[in-house]
Motif scaffolding. Structure first.
Motif, PDB file in Angstrom:
ATOM      1  N   ALA A  12       0.834  -1.207   0.000  1.00  0.00           N
ATOM      2  CA  ALA A  12       0.000   0.000   0.000  1.00  0.00           C
ATOM      3  C   ALA A  12       0.866   1.253   0.000  1.00  0.00           C
ATOM      4  O   ALA A  12       0.594   2.213  -0.743  1.00  0.00           O
ATOM      5  CB  ALA A  12      -0.936  -0.006   1.203  1.00  0.00           C
ATOM      6  N   ALA A  13       1.912   1.262   0.809  1.00  0.00           N
ATOM      7  CA  ALA A  13       2.807   2.424   0.869  1.00  0.00           C
ATOM      8  C   ALA A  13       3.543   2.617  -0.448  1.00  0.00           C
ATOM      9  O   ALA A  13       3.683   3.744  -0.938  1.00  0.00           O
ATOM     10  CB  ALA A  13       3.800   2.258   2.012  1.00  0.00           C
ATOM     11  N   SER A  14       3.990   1.520  -1.037  1.00  0.00           N
ATOM     12  CA  SER A  14       4.677   1.592  -2.324  1.00  0.00           C
ATOM     13  C   SER A  14       3.746   2.129  -3.407  1.00  0.00           C
ATOM     14  O   SER A  14       4.146   2.960  -4.234  1.00  0.00           O
ATOM     15  CB  SER A  14       5.192   0.200  -2.711  1.00  0.00           C
ATOM     16  OG  SER A  14       5.712   0.190  -4.002  1.00  0.00           O
ATOM     17  N   GLY A  15       2.504   1.668  -3.407  1.00  0.00           N
ATOM     18  CA  GLY A  15       1.533   2.157  -4.377  1.00  0.00           C
ATOM     19  C   GLY A  15       1.257   3.637  -4.220  1.00  0.00           C
ATOM     20  O   GLY A  15       1.176   4.372  -5.203  1.00  0.00           O
ATOM     21  N   CYS A  16       1.161   4.114  -2.974  1.00  0.00           N
ATOM     22  CA  CYS A  16       0.888   5.530  -2.723  1.00  0.00           C
ATOM     23  C   CYS A  16       2.056   6.409  -3.174  1.00  0.00           C
ATOM     24  O   CYS A  16       1.855   7.403  -3.873  1.00  0.00           O
ATOM     25  CB  CYS A  16       0.608   5.751  -1.248  1.00  0.00           C
ATOM     26  SG  CYS A  16       0.259   7.471  -0.838  1.00  0.00           S
ATOM     27  N   VAL A  17       3.260   6.043  -2.785  1.00  0.00           N
ATOM     28  CA  VAL A  17       4.436   6.848  -3.138  1.00  0.00           C
ATOM     29  C   VAL A  17       4.646   6.866  -4.650  1.00  0.00           C
ATOM     30  O   VAL A  17       4.902   7.916  -5.247  1.00  0.00           O
ATOM     31  CB  VAL A  17       5.689   6.323  -2.399  1.00  0.00           C
ATOM     32  CG1 VAL A  17       6.943   6.973  -2.921  1.00  0.00           C
ATOM     33  CG2 VAL A  17       5.552   6.546  -0.914  1.00  0.00           C
ATOM     34  N   THR A  18       4.511   5.713  -5.277  1.00  0.00           N
ATOM     35  CA  THR A  18       4.705   5.621  -6.724  1.00  0.00           C
ATOM     36  C   THR A  18       3.654   6.432  -7.476  1.00  0.00           C
ATOM     37  O   THR A  18       3.982   7.208  -8.378  1.00  0.00           O
ATOM     38  CB  THR A  18       4.660   4.159  -7.180  1.00  0.00           C
ATOM     39  OG1 THR A  18       5.663   3.422  -6.482  1.00  0.00           O
ATOM     40  CG2 THR A  18       4.891   4.043  -8.664  1.00  0.00           C
ATOM     41  N   ALA A  19       2.383   6.247  -7.126  1.00  0.00           N
ATOM     42  CA  ALA A  19       1.314   6.975  -7.815  1.00  0.00           C
ATOM     43  C   ALA A  19       1.444   8.481  -7.602  1.00  0.00           C
ATOM     44  O   ALA A  19       1.267   9.263  -8.542  1.00  0.00           O
ATOM     45  CB  ALA A  19      -0.052   6.486  -7.343  1.00  0.00           C
ATOM     46  N   SER A  20       1.779   8.888  -6.386  1.00  0.00           N
ATOM     47  CA  SER A  20       1.938  10.328  -6.116  1.00  0.00           C
ATOM     48  C   SER A  20       3.103  10.913  -6.905  1.00  0.00           C
ATOM     49  O   SER A  20       2.986  11.998  -7.480  1.00  0.00           O
ATOM     50  CB  SER A  20       2.151  10.556  -4.620  1.00  0.00           C
ATOM     51  OG  SER A  20       1.021  10.173  -3.889  1.00  0.00           O
ATOM     52  N   ALA A  21       4.228  10.204  -6.924  1.00  0.00           N
ATOM     53  CA  ALA A  21       5.406  10.701  -7.642  1.00  0.00           C
ATOM     54  C   ALA A  21       5.161  10.748  -9.147  1.00  0.00           C
ATOM     55  O   ALA A  21       5.478  11.752  -9.805  1.00  0.00           O
ATOM     56  CB  ALA A  21       6.616   9.837  -7.329  1.00  0.00           C
ATOM     57  N   LEU A  22       4.602   9.682  -9.697  1.00  0.00           N
ATOM     58  CA  LEU A  22       4.331   9.670 -11.137  1.00  0.00           C
ATOM     59  C   LEU A  22       3.256  10.687 -11.507  1.00  0.00           C
ATOM     60  O   LEU A  22       3.334  11.320 -12.568  1.00  0.00           O
ATOM     61  CB  LEU A  22       3.913   8.274 -11.591  1.00  0.00           C
ATOM     62  CG  LEU A  22       5.018   7.212 -11.606  1.00  0.00           C
ATOM     63  CD1 LEU A  22       4.437   5.856 -11.993  1.00  0.00           C
ATOM     64  CD2 LEU A  22       6.137   7.601 -12.535  1.00  0.00           C
ATOM     65  N   GLY A  23       2.263  10.860 -10.638  1.00  0.00           N
ATOM     66  CA  GLY A  23       1.241  11.865 -10.887  1.00  0.00           C
ATOM     67  C   GLY A  23       1.827  13.265 -10.910  1.00  0.00           C
ATOM     68  O   GLY A  23       1.444  14.095 -11.735  1.00  0.00           O
TER      69      GLY A  23
END
Length: 107
Positions: A12-23
């Protein structure tokens, strides 16, 4: 139970950080809804396999889930499918990725 909690949280943390950074890279600003959907993408991606993968694998699974979230979001915009909260992408596309990840990363 400890392994399940750890892999679920890491994904979940990896998904949040990745999506936020790519966004941020794609859109030019941070979007809370992308970050929150990144959490959901990580959770949906790890649900099928949280007890059979190692923690480092959960990090990769969440990362790929977030990438699938963003790709699916823009694909649906291109084909003009109305999915304002990305439910199809999160639960459909990331769910399928979670099933594939079980076969790929199962220990």
């Amino acid at each position: 139970a400890g392994k399940v909690a750890m892999t679920t949280t890491i994904s979940a943390a990896s998904g949040c950080v990745t999506a936020s950074a790519l966004g941020k890279v794609i859109e030019g600003n941070f979007d809370v809804s992308i970050g929150l959907n990144g959490i959901l993408a990580g959770l949906v991606s790890i649900t099928a396999n949280c007890s059979v993968v190692d923690p480092w694998m959960a990090l990769i699974i969440g990362f790929v889930g977030a990438c699938i979230l963003l790709m699916g979001h823009y694909v649906l915009l291109i084909v003009k499918v109305d999915d304002p909260c990305d439910a199809c992408v999160v639960h459909g596309f990331c769910g399928v990725w979670g099933l594939w990840a079980t076969g790929i990363f199962c220990t």
